[in-house]
Scaffold this motif. Structure first.
Motif, PDB file in Angstrom:
ATOM      1  N   LYS A 182       0.834  -1.206   0.000  1.00  0.00           N
ATOM      2  CA  LYS A 182       0.000   0.000   0.000  1.00  0.00           C
ATOM      3  C   LYS A 182       0.870   1.258   0.000  1.00  0.00           C
ATOM      4  O   LYS A 182       0.622   2.199  -0.760  1.00  0.00           O
ATOM      5  CB  LYS A 182      -0.919   0.016   1.221  1.00  0.00           C
ATOM      6  CG  LYS A 182      -2.087  -0.919   1.134  1.00  0.00           C
ATOM      7  CD  LYS A 182      -2.900  -0.799   2.417  1.00  0.00           C
ATOM      8  CE  LYS A 182      -4.117  -1.674   2.436  1.00  0.00           C
ATOM      9  NZ  LYS A 182      -4.856  -1.524   3.698  1.00  0.00           N
ATOM     10  N   GLN A 183       1.873   1.276   0.859  1.00  0.00           N
ATOM     11  CA  GLN A 183       2.723   2.465   0.988  1.00  0.00           C
ATOM     12  C   GLN A 183       3.660   2.653  -0.199  1.00  0.00           C
ATOM     13  O   GLN A 183       3.785   3.753  -0.730  1.00  0.00           O
ATOM     14  CB  GLN A 183       3.539   2.384   2.275  1.00  0.00           C
ATOM     15  CG  GLN A 183       2.703   2.503   3.520  1.00  0.00           C
ATOM     16  CD  GLN A 183       3.516   2.281   4.788  1.00  0.00           C
ATOM     17  OE1 GLN A 183       4.720   2.063   4.747  1.00  0.00           O
ATOM     18  NE2 GLN A 183       2.843   2.321   5.928  1.00  0.00           N
ATOM     19  N   GLN A 184       4.305   1.597  -0.615  1.00  0.00           N
ATOM     20  CA  GLN A 184       5.326   1.707  -1.665  1.00  0.00           C
ATOM     21  C   GLN A 184       4.752   1.888  -3.068  1.00  0.00           C
ATOM     22  O   GLN A 184       5.378   2.507  -3.912  1.00  0.00           O
ATOM     23  CB  GLN A 184       6.242   0.480  -1.652  1.00  0.00           C
ATOM     24  CG  GLN A 184       7.107   0.381  -0.422  1.00  0.00           C
ATOM     25  CD  GLN A 184       8.063   1.556  -0.294  1.00  0.00           C
ATOM     26  OE1 GLN A 184       8.739   1.930  -1.245  1.00  0.00           O
ATOM     27  NE2 GLN A 184       8.125   2.148   0.881  1.00  0.00           N
ATOM     28  N   PHE A 185       3.576   1.315  -3.303  1.00  0.00           N
ATOM     29  CA  PHE A 185       3.026   1.334  -4.654  1.00  0.00           C
ATOM     30  C   PHE A 185       1.722   2.125  -4.758  1.00  0.00           C
ATOM     31  O   PHE A 185       1.103   2.156  -5.822  1.00  0.00           O
ATOM     32  CB  PHE A 185       2.825  -0.103  -5.163  1.00  0.00           C
ATOM     33  CG  PHE A 185       4.120  -0.874  -5.205  1.00  0.00           C
ATOM     34  CD1 PHE A 185       5.077  -0.601  -6.162  1.00  0.00           C
ATOM     35  CD2 PHE A 185       4.380  -1.847  -4.266  1.00  0.00           C
ATOM     36  CE1 PHE A 185       6.275  -1.299  -6.198  1.00  0.00           C
ATOM     37  CE2 PHE A 185       5.574  -2.557  -4.288  1.00  0.00           C
ATOM     38  CZ  PHE A 185       6.523  -2.279  -5.254  1.00  0.00           C
ATOM     39  N   GLY A 186       1.306   2.766  -3.669  1.00  0.00           N
ATOM     40  CA  GLY A 186       0.115   3.609  -3.695  1.00  0.00           C
ATOM     41  C   GLY A 186      -1.165   2.866  -4.009  1.00  0.00           C
ATOM     42  O   GLY A 186      -2.054   3.402  -4.665  1.00  0.00           O
ATOM     43  N   VAL A 187      -1.266   1.645  -3.533  1.00  0.00           N
ATOM     44  CA  VAL A 187      -2.443   0.819  -3.788  1.00  0.00           C
ATOM     45  C   VAL A 187      -3.442   1.000  -2.647  1.00  0.00           C
ATOM     46  O   VAL A 187      -3.064   0.969  -1.475  1.00  0.00           O
ATOM     47  CB  VAL A 187      -2.044  -0.672  -3.916  1.00  0.00           C
ATOM     48  CG1 VAL A 187      -3.253  -1.547  -4.140  1.00  0.00           C
ATOM     49  CG2 VAL A 187      -1.044  -0.853  -5.042  1.00  0.00           C
ATOM     50  N   SER A 188      -4.696   1.175  -2.985  1.00  0.00           N
ATOM     51  CA  SER A 188      -5.738   1.305  -1.961  1.00  0.00           C
ATOM     52  C   SER A 188      -6.347  -0.060  -1.659  1.00  0.00           C
ATOM     53  O   SER A 188      -6.210  -1.006  -2.450  1.00  0.00           O
ATOM     54  CB  SER A 188      -6.840   2.260  -2.437  1.00  0.00           C
ATOM     55  OG  SER A 188      -7.593   1.654  -3.471  1.00  0.00           O
TER      56      SER A 188
END
Length: 128
Positions: A17-23
């Motif tokens: 979530k943090q590294q790839f901006g995935v919700s």
């Protein structure tokens, strides 16, 4: 394709979530996913559980890597590492563990990126 691996409860999902901006909405739990879901989702976590479900339901994993690269090349795949520790006594559990390991090996070979997460910290194993 990016493969994120690590032990249970090591923070793999939060790392992604943090590294790839995935919700959360873009993520699918492998425990609940059907075979075809992996070809359309942004991120599948609990991949090892997806494999277990597939073994129980008789899915054919042949050609999985090639199909993923063709239909969902940007997939973020999160899996527990299962090969450490005591070998299970139960035959199904041994098959599940071996199948997951072999599939992850093929996926890692073809993935653009492979990251191992330990204690919430990612260590890049491969970055092509």
């Amino acid at each position: 394709m990016k493969l994120i691996i690590g032990g249970a409860f090591q923070g793999k999902k939060e790392y992604v979530k943090q590294q790839f901006g995935v919700s959360e909405k873009e993520m699918k739990d492998g425990k609940e996913a059907e075979f075809e879901d992996i070809f359309h989702v942004t991120c599948l976590y609990h991949f090892h559980e997806w494999v277990k479900k597939g073994l129980k339901e008789g899915w054919n994993f042949e050609g999985l890597t090639e199909r993923l690269l063709q239909e969902n090349p940007r997939l973020l795949l999160i899996s527990n590492e299962l090969g450490y520790g005591v070998v299970p006594m139960d035959a199904f559990d041994r098959t599940y563990r071996e199948t997951t390991g072999r599939i992850c090996t093929y996926l890692a070979k073809e993935s653009q990126t492979v990251i191992r997460v330990v204690c919430g910290m990612g260590m890049v194993i491969k970055n092509a």
